[in-house]
Motif scaffolding. Sequence first.
Motif, short mmCIF file in Angstrom:
data_model
loop_
_atom_site.label_atom_id
_atom_site.label_comp_id
_atom_site.label_asym_id
_atom_site.label_seq_id
_atom_site.Cartn_x
_atom_site.Cartn_y
_atom_site.Cartn_z
N LEU A 191 -26.02 30.54 -27.01
CA LEU A 191 -24.79 30.76 -27.78
C LEU A 191 -23.72 29.77 -27.33
CD1 LEU A 191 -24.62 34.63 -27.24
CD2 LEU A 191 -25.92 33.40 -28.99
N THR A 192 -22.96 29.24 -28.28
CA THR A 192 -21.79 28.43 -27.97
C THR A 192 -20.68 28.82 -28.94
OG1 THR A 192 -22.48 26.62 -29.43
CG2 THR A 192 -23.13 26.46 -27.11
N TRP A 193 -19.44 28.60 -28.54
CA TRP A 193 -18.29 28.89 -29.39
C TRP A 193 -17.14 28.01 -28.96
CZ3 TRP A 193 -20.42 32.11 -25.79
CH2 TRP A 193 -19.65 32.40 -24.67
N LYS A 194 -16.10 28.03 -29.77
CA LYS A 194 -14.89 27.28 -29.47
C LYS A 194 -13.77 28.29 -29.23
CE LYS A 194 -16.34 23.38 -32.16
NZ LYS A 194 -16.22 22.60 -33.33
N ASN A 195 -12.77 27.87 -28.50
CA ASN A 195 -11.61 28.72 -28.28
C ASN A 195 -10.49 27.85 -27.75
OD1 ASN A 195 -10.34 31.30 -28.24
ND2 ASN A 195 -10.42 31.24 -26.03
N THR A 196 -9.31 28.00 -28.30
CA THR A 196 -8.15 27.26 -27.85
C THR A 196 -7.19 28.22 -27.18
OG1 THR A 196 -8.41 25.71 -29.68
CG2 THR A 196 -6.30 25.71 -28.54
N GLY A 246 -19.78 38.14 -18.08
CA GLY A 246 -18.68 37.20 -18.32
C GLY A 246 -19.07 35.82 -17.84
N VAL A 247 -18.57 34.81 -18.54
CA VAL A 247 -18.84 33.42 -18.18
C VAL A 247 -17.54 32.62 -18.20
CG1 VAL A 247 -21.24 33.39 -18.96
CG2 VAL A 247 -19.43 32.82 -20.57
N GLY A 248 -17.46 31.60 -17.38
CA GLY A 248 -16.28 30.76 -17.32
C GLY A 248 -16.31 29.58 -18.26
N SER A 249 -17.34 29.50 -19.11
CA SER A 249 -17.45 28.41 -20.07
C SER A 249 -17.69 29.00 -21.46
CB SER A 249 -18.59 27.47 -19.69
OG SER A 249 -19.81 28.16 -19.70
N LYS A 250 -17.69 28.16 -22.46
CA LYS A 250 -17.85 28.62 -23.84
C LYS A 250 -19.31 28.55 -24.28
CE LYS A 250 -13.28 26.88 -24.45
NZ LYS A 250 -12.61 25.65 -24.73
N LYS A 251 -20.17 29.03 -23.40
CA LYS A 251 -21.60 29.08 -23.72
C LYS A 251 -22.25 30.18 -22.90
CE LYS A 251 -22.61 25.31 -20.54
NZ LYS A 251 -23.17 23.99 -20.41
#
Length: 138
Positions: free
Chosen positions: A46-51, A78-83
Amino acid sequence: MKASTAGESVYSLAQVTPPATPTNIGPLGKPSGFTCELGTTGALNLTWKNTNPRGATGAVYQIWRRIGGVGEFTYLGGVGSKKFTDTTVPVSSTQVQYQIQAVRSTSMGEFALFIVNFGSDTGATTTVVEGTPAKIAA
């Protein structure tokens, strides 16, 4: 004794510029632009974007999942990156729903809902739908 209450400023005695007064960073962003890729082992990548606002470093993305659109969401981590790689999707699943939320200290962004539908043909295609999040049980 704190530097700001020490009478004569500790900063001026040390000939150091005092730190800037902290300001409110603002609300964290809502994840969007979700994509997933079915790996050869059956895991979903899974990947996503977030601003997030400037200065909002250290955001963690909390991930919940439910299978088939029924029942309660289960916290995956929980993860510290967007994947994130979900290695525990049941083989017979036709739909998996994910809710993802950015969290930093006491600040929480909006939940985003992503629905992954698996094709039943031999191509094993996936489609992703962004939807309205459900309420997470406490």
